[in-house]
Write a protein that holds these residues in place. Structure first.
Motif, PDB file in Angstrom:
ATOM      1  N   LEU A 237      27.624  -6.727   2.985  1.00 38.07           N
ATOM      2  CA  LEU A 237      28.830  -5.945   3.272  1.00 38.07           C
ATOM      3  C   LEU A 237      28.546  -4.799   4.230  1.00 38.07           C
ATOM      4  CD1 LEU A 237      30.230  -5.814  -0.361  1.00 38.07           C
ATOM      5  CD2 LEU A 237      31.040  -7.248   1.523  1.00 38.07           C
ATOM      6  N   ALA A 238      27.278  -4.362   4.265  1.00 38.80           N
ATOM      7  CA  ALA A 238      26.873  -3.291   5.176  1.00 38.80           C
ATOM      8  C   ALA A 238      25.379  -3.418   5.419  1.00 38.80           C
ATOM      9  CB  ALA A 238      27.208  -1.925   4.594  1.00 38.80           C
ATOM     10  N   GLU A 239      24.929  -2.906   6.563  1.00 35.35           N
ATOM     11  CA  GLU A 239      23.516  -2.948   6.908  1.00 35.35           C
ATOM     12  C   GLU A 239      23.078  -1.621   7.513  1.00 35.35           C
ATOM     13  OE1 GLU A 239      22.595  -7.615   8.010  1.00 35.35           O
ATOM     14  OE2 GLU A 239      23.313  -6.281   9.611  1.00 35.35           O
ATOM     15  N   VAL A 240      21.857  -1.191   7.156  1.00 36.01           N
ATOM     16  CA  VAL A 240      21.256   0.010   7.734  1.00 36.01           C
ATOM     17  C   VAL A 240      19.799  -0.313   8.058  1.00 36.01           C
ATOM     18  CG1 VAL A 240      20.579   2.416   7.362  1.00 36.01           C
ATOM     19  CG2 VAL A 240      22.775   1.592   6.492  1.00 36.01           C
ATOM     20  N   ILE A 241      19.316   0.172   9.194  1.00 39.56           N
ATOM     21  CA  ILE A 241      17.932  -0.071   9.621  1.00 39.56           C
ATOM     22  C   ILE A 241      17.065   1.122   9.215  1.00 39.56           C
ATOM     23  CG2 ILE A 241      16.412  -0.440  11.605  1.00 39.56           C
ATOM     24  CD1 ILE A 241      18.757  -1.820  12.985  1.00 39.56           C
ATOM     25  N   THR A 242      15.887   0.852   8.682  1.00 40.98           N
ATOM     26  CA  THR A 242      14.990   1.930   8.242  1.00 40.98           C
ATOM     27  C   THR A 242      14.485   2.742   9.427  1.00 40.98           C
ATOM     28  OG1 THR A 242      13.064   0.455   8.307  1.00 40.98           O
ATOM     29  CG2 THR A 242      14.229   0.639   6.211  1.00 40.98           C
ATOM     30  N   ASN A 243      14.285   4.032   9.178  1.00 44.84           N
ATOM     31  CA  ASN A 243      13.763   4.929  10.218  1.00 44.84           C
ATOM     32  C   ASN A 243      12.238   4.928  10.222  1.00 44.84           C
ATOM     33  OD1 ASN A 243      12.995   6.512   8.024  1.00 44.84           O
ATOM     34  ND2 ASN A 243      14.743   7.899   8.215  1.00 44.84           N
ATOM     35  N   GLN A 244      11.645   5.868  10.948  1.00 44.40           N
ATOM     36  CA  GLN A 244      10.188   5.927  11.057  1.00 44.40           C
ATOM     37  C   GLN A 244       9.513   6.156   9.710  1.00 44.40           C
ATOM     38  OE1 GLN A 244       9.557   9.014  13.972  1.00 44.40           O
ATOM     39  NE2 GLN A 244       9.388   7.526  15.653  1.00 44.40           N
ATOM     40  N   LYS A 245      10.245   6.744   8.788  1.00 44.57           N
ATOM     41  CA  LYS A 245       9.691   7.004   7.467  1.00 44.57           C
ATOM     42  C   LYS A 245       9.988   5.875   6.479  1.00 44.57           C
ATOM     43  CE  LYS A 245      10.009  12.025   8.057  1.00 44.57           C
ATOM     44  NZ  LYS A 245      10.597  13.285   7.535  1.00 44.57           N
ATOM     45  N   GLY A 246      10.536   4.771   6.997  1.00 39.77           N
ATOM     46  CA  GLY A 246      10.811   3.623   6.143  1.00 39.77           C
ATOM     47  C   GLY A 246      12.032   3.779   5.269  1.00 39.77           C
ATOM     48  N   ILE A 247      12.910   4.707   5.601  1.00 38.58           N
ATOM     49  CA  ILE A 247      14.065   5.005   4.750  1.00 38.58           C
ATOM     50  C   ILE A 247      15.367   4.550   5.415  1.00 38.58           C
ATOM     51  CG2 ILE A 247      15.434   6.861   3.712  1.00 38.58           C
ATOM     52  CD1 ILE A 247      12.859   8.385   3.260  1.00 38.58           C
TER      53      ILE A 247
ATOM     54  N   LYS B 183       0.815  -1.217   0.000  1.00 37.36           N
ATOM     55  CA  LYS B 183       0.000   0.000   0.000  1.00 37.36           C
ATOM     56  C   LYS B 183       0.849   1.268   0.000  1.00 37.36           C
ATOM     57  CE  LYS B 183      -3.857  -2.187   2.486  1.00 37.36           C
ATOM     58  NZ  LYS B 183      -4.719  -2.116   3.695  1.00 37.36           N
ATOM     59  N   GLY B 184       2.166   1.088   0.010  1.00 42.19           N
ATOM     60  CA  GLY B 184       3.061   2.241   0.044  1.00 42.19           C
ATOM     61  C   GLY B 184       3.319   2.765   1.432  1.00 42.19           C
ATOM     62  N   GLU B 185       2.879   2.049   2.461  1.00 44.95           N
ATOM     63  CA  GLU B 185       3.080   2.482   3.840  1.00 44.95           C
ATOM     64  C   GLU B 185       4.491   2.117   4.287  1.00 44.95           C
ATOM     65  OE1 GLU B 185      -1.557   1.755   5.242  1.00 44.95           O
ATOM     66  OE2 GLU B 185      -0.056   0.180   5.523  1.00 44.95           O
ATOM     67  N   PRO B 186       5.205   3.047   4.923  1.00 45.41           N
ATOM     68  CA  PRO B 186       6.597   2.794   5.293  1.00 45.41           C
ATOM     69  C   PRO B 186       6.714   1.696   6.346  1.00 45.41           C
ATOM     70  CG  PRO B 186       5.813   4.811   6.329  1.00 45.41           C
ATOM     71  CD  PRO B 186       4.740   4.383   5.364  1.00 45.41           C
ATOM     72  N   LEU B 187       7.789   0.943   6.259  1.00 46.52           N
ATOM     73  CA  LEU B 187       8.074  -0.119   7.221  1.00 46.52           C
ATOM     74  C   LEU B 187       9.305   0.259   8.029  1.00 46.52           C
ATOM     75  CD1 LEU B 187       7.454  -3.276   4.997  1.00 46.52           C
ATOM     76  CD2 LEU B 187       5.878  -2.172   6.599  1.00 46.52           C
ATOM     77  N   GLU B 188       9.090   0.477   9.311  1.00 44.23           N
ATOM     78  CA  GLU B 188      10.163   0.901  10.216  1.00 44.23           C
ATOM     79  C   GLU B 188      10.921  -0.315  10.749  1.00 44.23           C
ATOM     80  OE1 GLU B 188      10.625   3.572  14.332  1.00 44.23           O
ATOM     81  OE2 GLU B 188       8.635   3.104  13.505  1.00 44.23           O
ATOM     82  N   ASN B 189      12.200  -0.073  11.106  1.00 43.91           N
ATOM     83  CA  ASN B 189      13.049  -1.099  11.728  1.00 43.91           C
ATOM     84  C   ASN B 189      13.277  -2.319  10.844  1.00 43.91           C
ATOM     85  OD1 ASN B 189      13.439   0.399  14.114  1.00 43.91           O
ATOM     86  ND2 ASN B 189      11.488  -0.336  14.950  1.00 43.91           N
ATOM     87  N   LYS B 190      13.273  -2.107   9.530  1.00 45.49           N
ATOM     88  CA  LYS B 190      13.640  -3.167   8.605  1.00 45.49           C
ATOM     89  C   LYS B 190      15.136  -3.053   8.293  1.00 45.49           C
ATOM     90  CE  LYS B 190       9.792  -5.392   7.704  1.00 45.49           C
ATOM     91  NZ  LYS B 190       9.631  -6.847   7.971  1.00 45.49           N
ATOM     92  N   THR B 191      15.839  -4.180   8.368  1.00 49.78           N
ATOM     93  CA  THR B 191      17.271  -4.174   8.063  1.00 49.78           C
ATOM     94  C   THR B 191      17.478  -4.306   6.558  1.00 49.78           C
ATOM     95  OG1 THR B 191      17.819  -5.173  10.193  1.00 49.78           O
ATOM     96  CG2 THR B 191      19.476  -5.328   8.438  1.00 49.78           C
ATOM     97  N   VAL B 192      18.208  -3.352   5.981  1.00 50.05           N
ATOM     98  CA  VAL B 192      18.521  -3.370   4.557  1.00 50.05           C
ATOM     99  C   VAL B 192      20.001  -3.722   4.406  1.00 50.05           C
ATOM    100  CG1 VAL B 192      18.559  -2.065   2.409  1.00 50.05           C
ATOM    101  CG2 VAL B 192      16.781  -1.611   4.115  1.00 50.05           C
ATOM    102  N   GLY B 193      20.265  -4.832   3.718  1.00 49.41           N
ATOM    103  CA  GLY B 193      21.641  -5.262   3.498  1.00 49.41           C
ATOM    104  C   GLY B 193      22.162  -4.810   2.145  1.00 49.41           C
ATOM    105  N   LEU B 194      23.449  -4.473   2.098  1.00 48.62           N
ATOM    106  CA  LEU B 194      24.086  -4.006   0.872  1.00 48.62           C
ATOM    107  C   LEU B 194      25.081  -5.056   0.374  1.00 48.62           C
ATOM    108  CD1 LEU B 194      25.054  -1.977  -1.252  1.00 48.62           C
ATOM    109  CD2 LEU B 194      26.397  -0.845   0.513  1.00 48.62           C
ATOM    110  N   TYR B 195      24.937  -5.429  -0.917  1.00 51.17           N
ATOM    111  CA  TYR B 195      25.807  -6.415  -1.542  1.00 51.17           C
ATOM    112  C   TYR B 195      26.414  -5.842  -2.816  1.00 51.17           C
ATOM    113  CZ  TYR B 195      23.326  -9.890   1.350  1.00 51.17           C
ATOM    114  OH  TYR B 195      22.788 -10.598   2.384  1.00 51.17           O
TER     115      TYR B 195
END
Length: 465
Positions: free
Chosen positions: A72-82, A43-55
């Motif tokens: 190789l690196a990981e960043v967790i999404t903020n309240q805005k899903g970013i 629905k386009g709603e942001p998902l917070e606290n998702k771990t995004v891995g970089l390869y």
């Protein structure tokens, strides 16, 4: 002989070390790449606290075969899903200025029950990139659930894009409830009114976007964050008008040459970083905003009518010494403005300062016109009751009616030119409201002769020592 060998080896080692250091240095000045990953549901709603891995490209191939391969690196999404990645030249770009990178969101229950979604593509040093990962759970799915996304395509094979895009032009949005928007890479232009009165709160504009057209985001009163790409060349009229939650924008890396009329009018802007390429500010572009400081590069040529009128919090302005037009009431009613400075060199002395350009700037105490000044039309400083010093450069040729009058006492008006400019109407303050008119050494008689019809002011003329 041994000593000679030793010295030769030492010199060879020092040379190799020097060449190695020299080879490394250029990368130190590379601007990092910035990547914004927006993670949302269908629905386009942001998902917070998702771990995004970089390869990187090779590691991602390994991951496709074995999902336990670590990123190789990981960043967790903020309240805005970013998730925000800043990638320096090393270690991410050792083979050049671009790299193929993939970003992955993975949900792992156990070794045999996992799901993952990915997106990525070419990432280039010094540019801003944005990708969207839609986390979509297919009903009844068991075991592995993978969605690999190619650059510029929508997340998931069966997920409909929330945008209407035709031949690279984004013409509308299908789901008006969207609050977090990351535009796909295929968008080249945003059509007039495409997001007008939207509920968007956060916006990431894709690298490759060149044009934002008329009223594209006007009235989007919850819009608080916009990331602008380096590829952007044009912001149309009223594009962000009435975006009252928007307090800061960074345009410094864009390719803009003009900001059109009313583009940011009545927004909540307190801070703007302008690009070095900017040549023109359109009429009322920042009228009624809350900017505190405005700094332009030496390339700025024109500020149109009322561009910054009524920006009451504005305290400091830096303009180009080669500016060619300051429009009608361009900075009028900027009540806290205390400083106007200039950068760069004068190349063409054809600048016109139009009527009322700085009127009612009640905190100004001293003002110098740009070195490119040719004509001051008039009524420039009416209402500037604290203004005590005015300086006109050598290039000025004409001073219009009421141009130097404030309706209060002015201590010194300085003319730097060897030739006296033409005077029109009543340019000076009332005689009792001016203490002295300064002219170059040895030029008082030249000025008096040119200003024969202003004989009552001759007694105020003094020469610089």
């Amino acid at each position: 002989m041994n000593i000679i060998k030793f010295v030769s080896v030492a010199l060879w080692s020092m040379c190799m070390l020097f060449l190695s250091c020299k080879k490394e240095n250029p990368s130190l000045n590379e601007t990092p790449a910035t990547v914004e990953i927006f993670v949302c549901n269908s629905k386009g709603e942001p998902l917070e606290n998702k771990t995004v891995g970089l390869y990187d490209e090779n590691r991602y191939k390994d991951f496709q075969k074995d999902h336990t391969v670590k990123p190789l690196a990981e960043v967790i999404t903020n309240q805005k899903g970013i998730a925000h990645f800043v990638l320096e030249s090393r270690p991410w770009f050792v083979k050049g200025t671009s790299a193929e990178l993939m970003f992955v969101v993975q949900e792992l229950q156990d070794a045999s029950n996992y799901k993952w979604w990915s997106r990525g593509g070419t990432v280039t040093l010094g540019k801003v990139h944005s990708f969207k990962i839609e986390v979509v759970h297919q009903d009844g799915a068991e075991g592995d659930e993978t969605t690999e996304e190619k650059p510029g395509e929508d997340a998931g094979e069966n997920v409909e894009s929330p945008f209407v895009i035709e031949n690279g032009i984004l013409t509308g949005i299908k789901d008006p409830s969207l609050t977090q928007v990351v535009l796909p890479a295929e968008v080249k232009s945003i059509a007039s009114g495409a997001f007008r009165d939207s509920h968007i709160e956060s916006l990431v504009l894709n690298e490759g976007l060149e044009v934002i057209e008329l009223q594209a985001f006007s009235g989007s009163q919850k819009l608080a964050s916009v990331a602008f790409p380096a590829s952007l060349k044009e912001i149309g009229g009223h594009a962000f008008e009435d975006c009252v939650a928007l307090t800061e924008v960074d345009l410094s890396k864009t390719a803009l040459q003009e900001i059109s009329s009313d583009a940011f009018r009545e927004t909540g802007l307190k801070k703007v970083a302008f690009p070095a390429s900017l040549k023109k500010i359109g009429s009322q572009a920042f009228l009624g905003t809350h900017l505190e400081e405005v700094v332009f590069s030496a390339e700025l040529q024109e500020i149109d009518d009322e561009a910054f009128r009524g920006v009451v919090e504005l305290t400091s302005v830096t303009l180009s010494n080669n500016i060619q037009r300051i429009g009608y009431q361009a900075f009028s009613d900027c009540e806290q403005l205390t400083k106007v400075a200039y950068v760069g060199e004068m190349k063409t002395a054809d600048c016109m300062v139009e009527i009322g350009a700085f009127q009612n700037c009640t905190s100004l105490t001293s003002f110098a016109f740009p070195r490119s000044l040719s004509e001051v039309q008039g009524w420039t400083f009416v209402g500037c009751r604290k203004l005590k010093e005015i300086i006109l450069p050598k290039s000025v040729k004409k001073v219009g009616d009421q141009a130097l009058r404030t309706n209060s006492t002015v201590e010194t008006i300085t003319f730097e030119g060897e030739e006296a400019p033409e005077l029109v109407g009543n340019p000076f303050p009332f005689k009792e409201n001016i203490l002295k008119i300064m002219v170059p050494s040895g030029k008082s008689e030249v000025y008096k002769a040119k200003w024969g019809s202003y004989e009552s002011y001759h007694s105020k003329i003094e020469e610089k020592s």
